[in-house]
Design an enzyme around this catalytic site. Structure first.
Site, PDB file in Angstrom:
ATOM      1  N   GLU A   1      -6.898  -7.605  -0.373  1.00 38.11           N
ATOM      2  CA  GLU A   1      -7.406  -7.506   1.006  1.00 38.11           C
ATOM      3  C   GLU A   1      -8.873  -7.120   0.996  1.00 38.11           C
ATOM      4  O   GLU A   1      -9.216  -5.958   0.775  1.00 38.11           O
ATOM      5  CB  GLU A   1      -6.630  -6.455   1.830  1.00 38.11           C
ATOM      6  CG  GLU A   1      -5.225  -6.864   2.172  1.00 38.11           C
ATOM      7  CD  GLU A   1      -4.506  -5.824   3.042  1.00 38.11           C
ATOM      8  OE1 GLU A   1      -5.184  -5.047   3.767  1.00 38.11           O
ATOM      9  OE2 GLU A   1      -3.261  -5.788   2.993  1.00 38.11           O
TER      10      GLU A   1
ATOM     11  N   GLU B   1       0.804  -1.227   0.000  1.00 34.22           N
ATOM     12  CA  GLU B   1       0.000   0.000   0.000  1.00 34.22           C
ATOM     13  C   GLU B   1       0.838   1.278   0.000  1.00 34.22           C
ATOM     14  O   GLU B   1       0.454   2.256   0.632  1.00 34.22           O
ATOM     15  CB  GLU B   1      -0.945   0.023   1.218  1.00 34.22           C
ATOM     16  CG  GLU B   1      -1.999  -1.057   1.210  1.00 34.22           C
ATOM     17  CD  GLU B   1      -3.070  -0.819   2.271  1.00 34.22           C
ATOM     18  OE1 GLU B   1      -2.761  -0.200   3.289  1.00 34.22           O
ATOM     19  OE2 GLU B   1      -4.212  -1.252   2.044  1.00 34.22           O
TER      20      GLU B   1
HETATM   21  C1  GAL Z   1      -4.273  -2.382   5.212  1.00 31.52           C
HETATM   22  C2  GAL Z   1      -2.879  -2.996   5.341  1.00 31.52           C
HETATM   23  C3  GAL Z   1      -2.924  -4.262   6.186  1.00 31.52           C
HETATM   24  C4  GAL Z   1      -3.704  -4.019   7.448  1.00 31.52           C
HETATM   25  C5  GAL Z   1      -5.085  -3.510   7.111  1.00 31.52           C
HETATM   26  C6  GAL Z   1      -5.937  -3.200   8.297  1.00 31.52           C
HETATM   27  O1  GAL Z   1      -4.177  -1.047   4.876  1.00 31.52           O
HETATM   28  O2  GAL Z   1      -2.363  -3.307   4.075  1.00 31.52           O
HETATM   29  O3  GAL Z   1      -1.610  -4.660   6.480  1.00 31.52           O
HETATM   30  O4  GAL Z   1      -3.019  -3.101   8.224  1.00 31.52           O
HETATM   31  O5  GAL Z   1      -4.987  -2.321   6.410  1.00 31.52           O
HETATM   32  O6  GAL Z   1      -6.144  -4.324   9.043  1.00 31.52           O
END
Ligand code: GAL
Length: 829
Positions: free
Chosen positions: A254, A185
């Site tokens: 994600e 990110e």
């Molecule tokens: C995203 C990040 C993850 C985790 C998630 C929140 O932005 O890539 O590593 O932090 O947010 O749980």
């Protein structure tokens, strides 16, 4: 090869496969604009994140099997640099950090792996996964075009890639790894790094590709990811995402299945109707790879949690709960969703989606090629709709996607959760701690007591001083007062927690990330000692320059006198002690001659170490300690840290909803529970760390607590519930495009005990008709078939699982034309 596959293979954009010799078993992984292509075949892939250090190796096979059973194809994990290289050039790949073993177990369970090396990972992990020593390399600037940083990032990334190659774990070598990630990110923060951001990301891409893994690389949330790196999406929804090139597939790395918990926060949850809707929309609009972050969240053992204030539990409302148990109905509903999507796989991969509007907030997408056809009907509004599609009429519940694997018959609707899904109402039972010895204790002294304490002028940053070797840093100062005239001391700290002691007694306690405390003090004439204990609770893991955020008492510290004048103490010569005396003595192991065991156990007193022996409660299910009664600190069983505990940190009293309306866009603050209660009372104790008797429990208590109040807690399956209506589609595994077969099978209610050696022992409630309420509080509606209970008892009691057709043919017609459903609550023993 079928014609379609030949076309797909021809269109393929082959990535960095050149150097990796493909073994006989090996798979060639590449991609085209539709999907990842494995051995020439495009694939629809369901992925789930499991972070190996957040569970214990003995839990891994079960977690992976439950993922496989839930319809997951790929396990996504970060690589945790701080765990693998805690000291520069000293590596650790043992125990919870046995990455190779974890990947081999995934392969054994028939799962692919997406290895997100980072090596910055965020992940609510201490310092975003960076080891602290990185921060002290001369001239280093993290995550930018900086030579010392790039050298370390490259060295660690290459180290991991080499290890994977040595163990033959890449798909190109016959292993399970089909994908890798570099950075994480960065696109969310890159503007803060100026023009160097661009050169850094181009360098990172080149560096990664040069490692010749033989499988594609991705960058998430990186719009300008250079070819051949695939840019992927992270978020609660990614259906509107498009990659930065027509050659790249639409991938979601994600999909947040819930959200993380913070000490002081309420518990977030994400209704499965919304999660399934988001997935349905993604596959509807062209996506082919989707990952649940997290599929199993687990536990932040030791001092691994990020922050500040990330809780020890990393449950995440994931389909597998913190202890690895199925979270129902989430797990079951998603399993059905995955089956429905897989029924569409041929059509999804054969062609591009064609989407049309069927009216306001209603969209139909068709994938049609030759004899295959799959369709998705979405209602993105908040009220139910009836639509006509291809000449047939369909009821579309609000905020839902219907999946039609033959463009005609609905196999699954994301909002109809009760399809073969059960709800287990979990409850925890408290069990007193027993063992050979009762509590003993050691007082942790206030102020400077260690030989390695040192003096420096001015107030020092805590992270620079402790290198994060401990949560604790003492700041101590002696001042002379002619007449004991001081009345207040004002302390400014970057956080995270501050305890103040004047002449040995506690005067205050504060726990905001930024602490600004005005503490009334009573000085004596002559020498006075001000001891400030500053405590970190997980180092920052997110944001531009998160590594430079700092912590501790950076000042000013001002003494206010009764006569109104003020003395700034900030630039005085302060004495520093890194860590506690008890940490230096290794008290966490329990071995020491100094433990005091008398009947006058000190309670509600700050800075005390406690110890006792205990026997492991019976059973093989999950085990937790209920820390109610304690304040804040850390706990160890047999020398292993189960993490920080903080049951006195209470969630805000408002902002929660018990039944959160899944309809409409989700956000991290939309659905919260547990308001006004401690953020976390239960702390996971892995069974593999225990012997049956003679275990040692050690606590370090910071604020004051009563250890005799704590207890073991074991999660008990409360009830098993299911409710299925006459209008539900047949179970998705019985789905058939033959409408007659479909009608013949009809909706079915299935119950299955969660543990292998359990059977259904009683039916607490059963009604076919118009039952009201939810699991645990069902009651009869106006329409109720009198014989329901006996029919369900006969079908289920004594069996591990049972299935009952939801129709008049089973129960008789209780009340004519009303739309009926069957609701059952059962228990397993
Ligand atoms: C995203 C990040 C993850 C985790 C998630 C929140 O932005 O890539 O590593 O932090 O947010 O749980």
């Amino acid at each position: 090869m079928k014609r379609r596959e030949i076309l797909a293979a021809a269109a393929c954009f082959v990535v960095a496969v050149a150097a990796a010799a493909t073994t006989a078993l090996g798979a060639n992984v590449s991609y085209d604009h539709r999907a990842l292509v494995i051995d020439g075949k495009r694939r629809v892939l369901i992925s789930g994140s499991i972070h190996y250090p957040r569970s214990t190796p003995d839990m891994w096979p079960d977690l992976l099997q439950k993922s496989k059973d839930g319809g997951v194809d790929v396990i996504e994990t970060y690589v945790f640099w701080s765990g693998h290289e805690p000291v520069q050039n000293q590596y650790n790949f043992e125990g919870r950090y046995d990455l190779v073993q974890f990947i081999k177990l995934a392969a054994k369970a028939g799962l692919y792996v997406h290895l997100r090396i980072g090596p910055y990972v965020c992940a609510e992990w201490n310092y975003g996964g960076f080891p602290l020593w990185l921060h002290f390399i001369p001239g280093i600037q993290l995550r930018t075009d900086n030579e010392p940083y790039k050298a370390e990032m490259k060295r660690f990334t290459a180290k991991i890639v080499d290890l994977m190659k040595k163990e033959k774990l890449y798909a190109s070598q016959g292993g399970p790894i089909i994908l890798s990630q570099i950075e994480n990110e960065y696109g969310n923060v890159d503007s803060a790094y100026g023009p160097a951001a661009k050169t850094y990301i181009n360098w990172a891409a080149k560096m990664a590709v040069s490692l010749n893994t033989g499988v594609p690389w991705v960058m998430c949330q990186q719009k300008d990811a250079p070819d051949p790196i695939i840019n992927t999406c992270n978020g609660f929804y990614c259906d509107q995402f498009t990659p930065n090139s027509n050659n790249k597939p639409k991938m979601w790395t994600e999909n947040w299945s819930g959200w993380f918990l913070s000490f002081g926060g309420a518990v977030p949850y994400r209704p499965v109707e919304d999660l399934a809707f988001a997935v349905g929309r993604f596959f509807q609009l062209g996506g082919t790879f989707q990952n649940y972050y997290m599929y199993h969240g687990g536990t932040n053992f030791g001092r691994t949690s990020g922050g500040p204030f990330i809780s020890t539990s990393y449950d995440y409302d994931a389909p597998l709960d913190e202890y690895g148990q199925l979270r129902q109905p989430k797990w079951g509903h998603l399993k059905d969703l995955h089956k429905a999507i897989k029924l569409c796989e041929d059509a999804l991969l054969a062609t591009d989606p064609a989407t049309t509007s069927l009216g306001s907030n209603v969209e139909a997408t068709t994938y049609k090629s030759g004899s295959v056809c799959a369709a998705f009907l979405a209602n993105t509004g908040t009220s139910d709709k009836t639509v006509t599609f291809s000449g047939n009429s369909y009821k579309l519940p609000a905020w839902s996607v219907s999946i039609l694997p033959d463009c005609k018959t609905v196999a699954f609707n994301t909002a109809k959760v009760w399809i073969n899904a059960v709800t287990v109402v979990p409850s925890f039972t408290r069990e007193a701690i027993d063992g050979d010895s009762d509590w003993s204790w050691i007082d942790e002294p206030v102020g400077i007591t260690k030989d390695d304490a040192f003096t420096k002028p001015g107030l020092q940053d805590q992270i620079n001083t402790t290198s994060d070797q401990s949560d604790y840093l003492w700041y101590s100062l002696s001042i002379n007062s002619e007449d004991g005239a001081g009345s207040q001391i004002d302390v400014e700290s970057l956080g995270h927690v501050l305890h103040t002691f004047v002449n040995g007694s506690a005067t205050g306690n504060s726990n905001n990330a930024k602490v600004s405390e005005d503490v009334p003090v009573t000085l004596v004439a002559g020498k006075n000692t001000i001891d400030l204990l500053s405590v970190t609770v997980g180092l920052q893991n997110y944001g531009a320059f998160f590594d430079l955020k700092g912590a501790g008492i950076t000042g000013p510290v001002v003494l206010k006198l009764k006569n109104g004048s003020a003395i700034d103490l900030s630039s005085q010569k302060w004495t520093y002690q890194v860590g506690l005396k008890g940490e230096g003595l290794g008290l966490s192991s329990g071995d020491s001659a100094q433990w005091v065991s008398q009947s006058s156990l000190p309670t509600m007193k700050p800075l005390v170490w406690y110890k006792r022996s205990f026997n492991t409660p019976g059973g093989d299910g999950p085990l937790a300690i209920d820390f109610t009664g304690m304040g804040k600190g850390e706990a160890w069983v047999n020398g292993q840290s189960i993490g920080r505990y903080w049951p006195t940190n209470i969630a805000p009293s408002s902002g929660c909803t018990d039944s959160c309306d899944y309809r409409g866009s989700y956000g991290a603050n939309k659905c919260l529970k547990n308001c006004g209660k401690p953020s976390q009372t239960l702390y996971h104790v892995p069974r593999s760390w225990l012997k049956s008797t003679g275990n040692t429990l050690v606590l370090f208590e910071e604020n004051g607590g009563d250890p005799t109040k704590i207890a073991f807690a074991t999660p008990q399956v409360g009830s098993l519930c299911a409710q299925v209506s006459e209008t539900h589609p047949s179970p998705v595994h019985k789905w058939s495009s033959d409408l007659r077969a479909q009608t013949k099978s009809g909706p079915v209610l299935s119950l299955s005990c969660p543990h292998p050696n359990q059977v259904i022992s009683s039916i607490k409630y059963a009604s076919y008709g118009t039952p009201q309420g939810t699991c645990g509080s069902f009651n009869n509606g106006q329409c109720h078939s009198q014989n329901t209970l006996s029919i369900v008892q006969k079908a289920c009691i004594g069996s591990k699982n049972c299935s009952i057709k939801v129709s008049n043919s089973t129960f008789g017609e209780p009340c004519g034309l009303v739309r009926k459903s069957l609701a059952v609550e059962a228990s397993c023993t």
